[in-house]
Write a protein that holds these residues in place. Structure first.
Motif, PDB file in Angstrom:
ATOM      1  N   ARG A 190       0.823  -1.215   0.000  1.00  0.00           N
ATOM      2  CA  ARG A 190       0.000   0.000   0.000  1.00  0.00           C
ATOM      3  C   ARG A 190       0.859   1.268   0.000  1.00  0.00           C
ATOM      4  N   GLY A 191       2.179   1.069  -0.094  1.00  0.00           N
ATOM      5  CA  GLY A 191       3.098   2.217  -0.121  1.00  0.00           C
ATOM      6  C   GLY A 191       3.173   2.945   1.209  1.00  0.00           C
ATOM      7  N   LEU A 192       2.871   2.227   2.300  1.00  0.00           N
ATOM      8  CA  LEU A 192       2.792   2.896   3.611  1.00  0.00           C
ATOM      9  C   LEU A 192       3.914   2.494   4.562  1.00  0.00           C
ATOM     10  N   LEU A 193       4.785   1.572   4.127  1.00  0.00           N
ATOM     11  CA  LEU A 193       5.757   1.014   5.068  1.00  0.00           C
ATOM     12  C   LEU A 193       7.074   1.778   5.071  1.00  0.00           C
ATOM     13  N   VAL A 194       7.555   2.062   6.280  1.00  0.00           N
ATOM     14  CA  VAL A 194       8.897   2.626   6.412  1.00  0.00           C
ATOM     15  C   VAL A 194       9.590   1.863   7.543  1.00  0.00           C
ATOM     16  N   THR A 195      10.856   1.486   7.316  1.00  0.00           N
ATOM     17  CA  THR A 195      11.580   0.730   8.340  1.00  0.00           C
ATOM     18  C   THR A 195      12.615   1.627   9.005  1.00  0.00           C
ATOM     19  N   VAL A 196      12.605   1.598  10.345  1.00  0.00           N
ATOM     20  CA  VAL A 196      13.547   2.407  11.127  1.00  0.00           C
ATOM     21  C   VAL A 196      14.367   1.445  11.992  1.00  0.00           C
ATOM     22  N   ASN A 197      15.667   1.702  12.079  1.00  0.00           N
ATOM     23  CA  ASN A 197      16.548   0.860  12.896  1.00  0.00           C
ATOM     24  C   ASN A 197      16.296   1.121  14.381  1.00  0.00           C
ATOM     25  N   GLY A 198      15.801   0.091  15.084  1.00  0.00           N
ATOM     26  CA  GLY A 198      15.506   0.253  16.517  1.00  0.00           C
ATOM     27  C   GLY A 198      16.708  -0.049  17.394  1.00  0.00           C
ATOM     28  N   ASP A 199      17.823  -0.452  16.755  1.00  0.00           N
ATOM     29  CA  ASP A 199      19.021  -0.807  17.519  1.00  0.00           C
ATOM     30  C   ASP A 199      19.947   0.406  17.590  1.00  0.00           C
ATOM     31  N   GLN A 200      19.435   1.495  18.135  1.00  0.00           N
ATOM     32  CA  GLN A 200      20.223   2.700  18.365  1.00  0.00           C
ATOM     33  C   GLN A 200      19.629   3.415  19.581  1.00  0.00           C
ATOM     34  N   LYS A 201      20.277   4.499  20.009  1.00  0.00           N
ATOM     35  CA  LYS A 201      19.795   5.179  21.221  1.00  0.00           C
ATOM     36  C   LYS A 201      18.344   5.623  21.029  1.00  0.00           C
ATOM     37  N   PRO A 202      17.504   5.525  22.091  1.00  0.00           N
ATOM     38  CA  PRO A 202      16.094   5.913  21.949  1.00  0.00           C
ATOM     39  C   PRO A 202      15.905   7.298  21.316  1.00  0.00           C
ATOM     40  N   ASP A 203      16.764   8.273  21.682  1.00  0.00           N
ATOM     41  CA  ASP A 203      16.628   9.614  21.098  1.00  0.00           C
ATOM     42  C   ASP A 203      16.846   9.582  19.593  1.00  0.00           C
ATOM     43  N   ASP A 204      17.809   8.777  19.157  1.00  0.00           N
ATOM     44  CA  ASP A 204      18.105   8.699  17.719  1.00  0.00           C
ATOM     45  C   ASP A 204      16.963   8.005  16.975  1.00  0.00           C
ATOM     46  N   VAL A 205      16.352   7.022  17.623  1.00  0.00           N
ATOM     47  CA  VAL A 205      15.201   6.354  17.000  1.00  0.00           C
ATOM     48  C   VAL A 205      14.067   7.371  16.823  1.00  0.00           C
ATOM     49  N   THR A 206      13.837   8.176  17.871  1.00  0.00           N
ATOM     50  CA  THR A 206      12.758   9.175  17.805  1.00  0.00           C
ATOM     51  C   THR A 206      12.993  10.149  16.649  1.00  0.00           C
ATOM     52  N   VAL A 207      14.244  10.625  16.535  1.00  0.00           N
ATOM     53  CA  VAL A 207      14.574  11.578  15.453  1.00  0.00           C
ATOM     54  C   VAL A 207      14.319  10.914  14.095  1.00  0.00           C
ATOM     55  N   ALA A 208      14.730   9.651  13.953  1.00  0.00           N
ATOM     56  CA  ALA A 208      14.558   8.949  12.668  1.00  0.00           C
ATOM     57  C   ALA A 208      13.073   8.811  12.327  1.00  0.00           C
ATOM     58  N   ILE A 209      12.257   8.473  13.317  1.00  0.00           N
ATOM     59  CA  ILE A 209      10.817   8.313  13.042  1.00  0.00           C
ATOM     60  C   ILE A 209      10.198   9.669  12.668  1.00  0.00           C
ATOM     61  N   GLN A 210      10.557  10.693  13.444  1.00  0.00           N
ATOM     62  CA  GLN A 210       9.958  12.007  13.179  1.00  0.00           C
ATOM     63  C   GLN A 210      10.348  12.513  11.797  1.00  0.00           C
ATOM     64  N   SER A 211      11.570  12.209  11.361  1.00  0.00           N
ATOM     65  CA  SER A 211      11.943  12.723  10.042  1.00  0.00           C
ATOM     66  C   SER A 211      11.186  11.963   8.947  1.00  0.00           C
ATOM     67  N   GLU A 212      10.882  10.692   9.161  1.00  0.00           N
ATOM     68  CA  GLU A 212      10.067   9.954   8.173  1.00  0.00           C
ATOM     69  C   GLU A 212       8.655  10.556   8.113  1.00  0.00           C
TER      70      GLU A 212
END
Ligand code: AMP
Length: 219
Positions: A190-212
Motif C-alpha cells: 500500500r506504499g505505507l511502510l517505512v523501516t527504522v533501525n531500533g538498535d540505536q539510542k532511543p533519542d536517535d530512534v525518535t529523530v529517525a521516526i519524526q523525520s520519516e
C-alpha cells in the motif's frame, strides 16, 4: 474536519515501540493506543474480559481477532482519538489489518513504521525488563527499583511480567514471525511502510521516526 494522523507501529516485542509511542503521542498530540496495555488493565481490574484473556497473555499467545478488533473499534471512537492515534500492538494479523482498513475507511492509516531490531536484542531486552504494576514504568533488572521491587515514581510494585519469562518470550517472538511479519508486505503493497533501525539510542530512534513523518508532510 482536521487531518487525522493514524500511525501503526510494528516491531518485535522489545523493539522499543512503547517508549517511542509515548514520545510520538506527546509530539503529535494523538493517543497511544496499545492493545497489550488495554488487555493488561482488564486483567488487573479482573473484568470479564480480563478473566477470559489472562491465561492467553501469560502464555504469550494471541487473543482472538474479534476480541481485539472490538477493543480497538471502541477505543478509536473516543474523543481523544478524533485527530488520529498511534497503534501499538495492533494490528497483529492480516485479519486485524483488514478490519482496521474497514474501520478507518478513506481516513485510514497514514504510515506504518517498522521498528527493526535483531531477535537476540529483543530477547535480551524482554528478559531483563521489569515493570511497575501500578503506573507501567519500565525498568531494567539492574535498576534500583527492580532490585528493591518498588517504583520510584508511584511506589507501586515492580515485577517481571509473566510473559517476559523465557518460554513466553519464545512463544511471543514466534507468534510475531508467523502472524505479524506478513503485515510488512501488506503495508508495503500500500506504499505505507517505512523501516527504522531500533538498535540505536532511543533519542536517535525518535529523530529517525519524526523525520520519516515530516518527509511525508504528515507532521
Ligand atoms: P504486547 O504488550 O503488545 O506485547 O501485548 C501483550 C499480549 O497481549 C500479547 O502477547 C497478546 O497475548 C495480547 N495482545 C496484544 N495485542 C494483541 C493483538 N492485536 N492481537 C492479539 N493479541 C494481542
Amino acid at each position: 474536519m482536521p487531518k487525522r494522523l493514524n500511525l501503526v507501529i510494528l516491531g518485535k516485542q522489545g523493539a522499543g515501540k512503547g517508549t517511542q509511542c509515548e514520545r510520538l503521542s506527546a509530539r503529535y498530540s494523538i493517543p497511544h493506543v496499545s492493545t497489550g496495555d488495554i488487555l493488561r488493565s482488564a486483567i488487573q481490574v479482573d473484568s470479564t474480559l480480563g478473566r477470559s484473556v489472562a491465561s492467553i497473555l501469560d502464555a504469550g499467545a494471541l487473543v482472538p481477532d474479534d476480541v481485539v478488533i472490538k477493543l480497538v473499534e471502541d477505543r478509536l471512537e473516543e474523543l481523544d482519538a478524533r485527530g488520529g492515534a498511534l497503534l501499538d500492538g495492533f494490528p497483529r494479523t492480516i485479519a486485524q489489518a483488514e478490519a482496521l482498513e474497514d474501520l478507518l475507511g478513506d481516513d485510514g492509516i497514514k504510515l506504518c513504521i517498522n521498528l527493526e531490531v535483531p531477535t537476540e536484542l529483543a530477547t535480551q531486552r524482554l528478559s531483563t525488563r521489569r515493570v511497575c504494576q501500578e503506573c507501567g514504568s519500565i525498568y531494567k533488572e539492574t535498576d534500583v527499583e527492580a532490585i528493591s521491587g518498588t517504583c520510584s515514581k508511584c511506589g507501586g510494585d515492580v515485577i517481571q511480567r509473566a510473559d517476559d519469562y523465557p518460554d513466553a518470550i519464545r512463544q511471543r517472538l514466534e507468534a510475531y514471525v508467523s502472524s505479524t511479519e506478513p503485515l510488512l508486505a501488506f503495508y508495503e503493497a500500500r506504499g505505507l511502510l517505512v523501516t527504522v533501525n531500533g538498535d540505536q539510542k532511543p533519542d536517535d530512534v525518535t529523530v529517525a521516526i519524526q523525520s520519516e513523518i515530516s518527509l511525508r508532510g504528515l507532521g
